[in-house]
Enzyme design. Structure first.
Site, PDB file in Angstrom:
ATOM      1  N   ASP A 102      -5.795  18.697 -14.283  1.00  0.00           N
ATOM      2  CA  ASP A 102      -5.571  17.736 -15.530  1.00  0.00           C
ATOM      3  C   ASP A 102      -7.139  18.112 -16.092  1.00  0.00           C
ATOM      4  O   ASP A 102      -7.901  18.937 -15.655  1.00  0.00           O
ATOM      5  CB  ASP A 102      -5.630  16.477 -15.225  1.00  0.00           C
ATOM      6  CG  ASP A 102      -6.267  15.840 -17.413  1.00  0.00           C
ATOM      7  OD1 ASP A 102      -5.428  16.409 -17.916  1.00  0.00           O
ATOM      8  OD2 ASP A 102      -6.690  14.890 -16.815  1.00  0.00           O
ATOM      9  N   HIS A 103      -7.462  19.332 -17.199  1.00  0.00           N
ATOM     10  CA  HIS A 103      -7.912  20.146 -18.296  1.00  0.00           C
ATOM     11  C   HIS A 103      -8.701  20.696 -17.745  1.00  0.00           C
ATOM     12  O   HIS A 103      -9.573  20.877 -16.920  1.00  0.00           O
ATOM     13  CB  HIS A 103      -9.122  18.715 -18.600  1.00  0.00           C
ATOM     14  CG  HIS A 103      -8.832  17.760 -19.425  1.00  0.00           C
ATOM     15  ND1 HIS A 103      -7.521  17.110 -19.080  1.00  0.00           N
ATOM     16  CD2 HIS A 103      -9.536  17.594 -20.869  1.00  0.00           C
ATOM     17  CE1 HIS A 103      -8.119  16.082 -20.703  1.00  0.00           C
ATOM     18  NE2 HIS A 103      -8.465  16.886 -21.613  1.00  0.00           N
ATOM     19  N   HIS A 122      -2.996  28.852 -24.403  1.00  0.00           N
ATOM     20  CA  HIS A 122      -3.127  27.845 -24.985  1.00  0.00           C
ATOM     21  C   HIS A 122      -2.122  26.774 -24.078  1.00  0.00           C
ATOM     22  O   HIS A 122      -2.835  27.121 -22.824  1.00  0.00           O
ATOM     23  CB  HIS A 122      -1.421  28.492 -26.270  1.00  0.00           C
ATOM     24  CG  HIS A 122      -0.427  28.554 -24.808  1.00  0.00           C
ATOM     25  ND1 HIS A 122       0.619  29.685 -24.998  1.00  0.00           N
ATOM     26  CD2 HIS A 122       0.167  27.853 -24.993  1.00  0.00           C
ATOM     27  CE1 HIS A 122       1.232  29.341 -23.590  1.00  0.00           C
ATOM     28  NE2 HIS A 122       1.306  28.162 -24.312  1.00  0.00           N
ATOM     29  N   HIS A 143      -2.746  27.528 -20.130  1.00  0.00           N
ATOM     30  CA  HIS A 143      -2.581  28.634 -19.435  1.00  0.00           C
ATOM     31  C   HIS A 143      -0.845  29.736 -20.226  1.00  0.00           C
ATOM     32  O   HIS A 143      -1.691  29.024 -21.617  1.00  0.00           O
ATOM     33  CB  HIS A 143      -1.162  28.309 -18.632  1.00  0.00           C
ATOM     34  CG  HIS A 143       0.486  27.538 -19.135  1.00  0.00           C
ATOM     35  ND1 HIS A 143       1.399  27.476 -19.348  1.00  0.00           N
ATOM     36  CD2 HIS A 143       0.468  27.597 -21.005  1.00  0.00           C
ATOM     37  CE1 HIS A 143       2.452  27.377 -20.020  1.00  0.00           C
ATOM     38  NE2 HIS A 143       2.228  27.499 -21.245  1.00  0.00           N
ATOM     39  N   GLU A 177       6.496  20.066 -20.594  1.00  0.00           N
ATOM     40  CA  GLU A 177       5.965  21.157 -21.164  1.00  0.00           C
ATOM     41  C   GLU A 177       5.635  20.114 -22.732  1.00  0.00           C
ATOM     42  O   GLU A 177       4.855  20.107 -23.207  1.00  0.00           O
ATOM     43  CB  GLU A 177       6.502  22.422 -21.046  1.00  0.00           C
ATOM     44  CG  GLU A 177       5.256  23.490 -21.743  1.00  0.00           C
ATOM     45  CD  GLU A 177       5.999  24.505 -22.694  1.00  0.00           C
ATOM     46  OE1 GLU A 177       5.745  25.680 -21.428  1.00  0.00           O
ATOM     47  OE2 GLU A 177       6.310  24.910 -23.466  1.00  0.00           O
ATOM     48  N   HIS A 191      -0.880  22.746 -23.082  1.00  0.00           N
ATOM     49  CA  HIS A 191      -0.140  20.955 -23.468  1.00  0.00           C
ATOM     50  C   HIS A 191      -0.233  20.781 -22.948  1.00  0.00           C
ATOM     51  O   HIS A 191      -0.943  20.439 -22.087  1.00  0.00           O
ATOM     52  CB  HIS A 191       1.095  22.358 -22.808  1.00  0.00           C
ATOM     53  CG  HIS A 191       1.878  22.999 -23.421  1.00  0.00           C
ATOM     54  ND1 HIS A 191       2.527  23.315 -24.139  1.00  0.00           N
ATOM     55  CD2 HIS A 191       1.955  24.639 -22.671  1.00  0.00           C
ATOM     56  CE1 HIS A 191       3.144  24.653 -24.517  1.00  0.00           C
ATOM     57  NE2 HIS A 191       3.188  25.072 -23.811  1.00  0.00           N
ATOM     58  N   CYS A 202       3.407  33.376 -25.572  1.00  0.00           N
ATOM     59  CA  CYS A 202       3.023  32.758 -24.196  1.00  0.00           C
ATOM     60  C   CYS A 202       2.211  33.643 -23.957  1.00  0.00           C
ATOM     61  O   CYS A 202       1.389  33.445 -22.976  1.00  0.00           O
ATOM     62  CB  CYS A 202       4.008  32.367 -23.541  1.00  0.00           C
ATOM     63  SG  CYS A 202       5.399  30.561 -24.349  1.00  0.00           S
TER      64      CYS A 202
END
Lengths: 143, 151
Positions: free
Chosen positions: A86-87, A46, A21, A131, A48, A40
């Site tokens: 996810d991913h 980037h 994100h 996060e 998490h 950010c």
């Protein structure tokens, strides 16, 4: 948030997803975005490893001894959240973040909205999103 | 960061964990030496001992539609650096003004940290939870009586 009725149990199920994100508000200049969001705001994104904790409230079924069937809850989290997040890049691939900054707070709220009304025999009580281990957000459906 | 957040915006809670290491000794001048030993056990040993504390602060507020946040994380971290870490990390709690008239138990430390974060302007402190060790943790929600606000 009161559980006067006898036998009310809070039950929590965890799930994990890894996503990319960045934080950006199109209404602001680039300088303003960097000033508010810092690193950010890097538009290359980037990522998490998020940990999701979903807590539901319900009464214990006298026959099964369950509040909810954990296998069913796991499948709901997988279908409604993990398979979508996810991913994936949250800003670019998850519709609710097209116009909403994917902060930890907003992810918790979005997951609440995805799950509300979809868990049989129990009421959604809290969505907690980590996060990272040192930073997490809670949402109880409060408006 | 922002002044006008609509009353319809959802309310969420943001929690951040900070780590600090400090020494302390549990001892009350109101007790005899024997009584101190009986109440506090090895925590009353005269030269003190230390812990790696984990301080978890929870802030609540409406989520700003423009930032998506309860409060700015940088602003919170700067406040914590100045008002929590710089004051307590690698210190002997018993030597600090905050514990001149209060035993440096983690209960009292938790209440002190809550009072410190009441001065944070970015969002409202809702709860402070301190892990003294991985086995012991303490919570304070600013209430004199009754159950903790958050489950």
């Amino acid at each position: 948030m009161s559980y006067e009725r006898r036998g009310m149990i809070l039950l929590t199920r965890k799930a994990e997803f890894s996503s990319a994100h960045y934080y950006w508000n199109d209404a602001w200049t680039a300088e303003e975005n960097v000033r508010v969001f810092g690193k950010c705001a890097n538009k290359n994104g980037h990522g998490h490893n998020y940990t999701l904790e979903v807590t539901v409230a319900g009464e214990v079924d006298p026959v099964s001894g369950f509040v909810v069937d954990l296998k069913e809850l796991k499948e709901i989290l997988e279908r409604e959240v993990v398979s979508v997040y996810d991913h994936r890049h949250l800003n670019l691939e998850v519709p609710e973040f097209a116009g909403r900054v994917p902060t930890t707070e907003n992810i918790a709220i979005a997951i609440w909205e995805r799950l509300e009304g979809k868990i049989p025999h129990a009421r959604l009580h809290r969505v907690r999103v980590y996060e990272m281990p040192e930073l997490f957000a809670d949402y109880y459906g409060e408006r | 960061m922002e002044t006008s957040i609509p009353q319809t915006a959802p309310k969420a809670y943001l929690s951040r964990r900070y780590r600090l290491s400090a020494s302390h000794r549990l001892h009350s001048d109101a007790f005899s030496e024997e009584k101190n030993r009986a109440v506090y056990g090895k925590c009353a040993n005269p030269y003190g001992h230390g812990h790696n504390y984990v301080v978890e602060v929870t802030l609540g507020g409406r989520v700003s539609p423009t930032t998506g946040m309860v409060c700015g994380l940088g602003e919170l971290d700067r406040f914590a650096q100045t008002n929590l870490l710089a004051r307590f990390d690698h210190m002997n709690l018993n030597t600090l003004a905050e514990f001149r008239d209060a035993v440096s138990t983690t209960e009292n430390f938790t209440i002190e940290v809550y009072r410190i974060f009441e001065r944070f302007a970015g969002a409202k402190i809702e709860r402070v939870r301190i892990e003294e060790t991985s086995n012991n943790s303490f919570e304070y929600s600013g209430r004199a009586t009754g159950e903790a606000k958050l489950v």
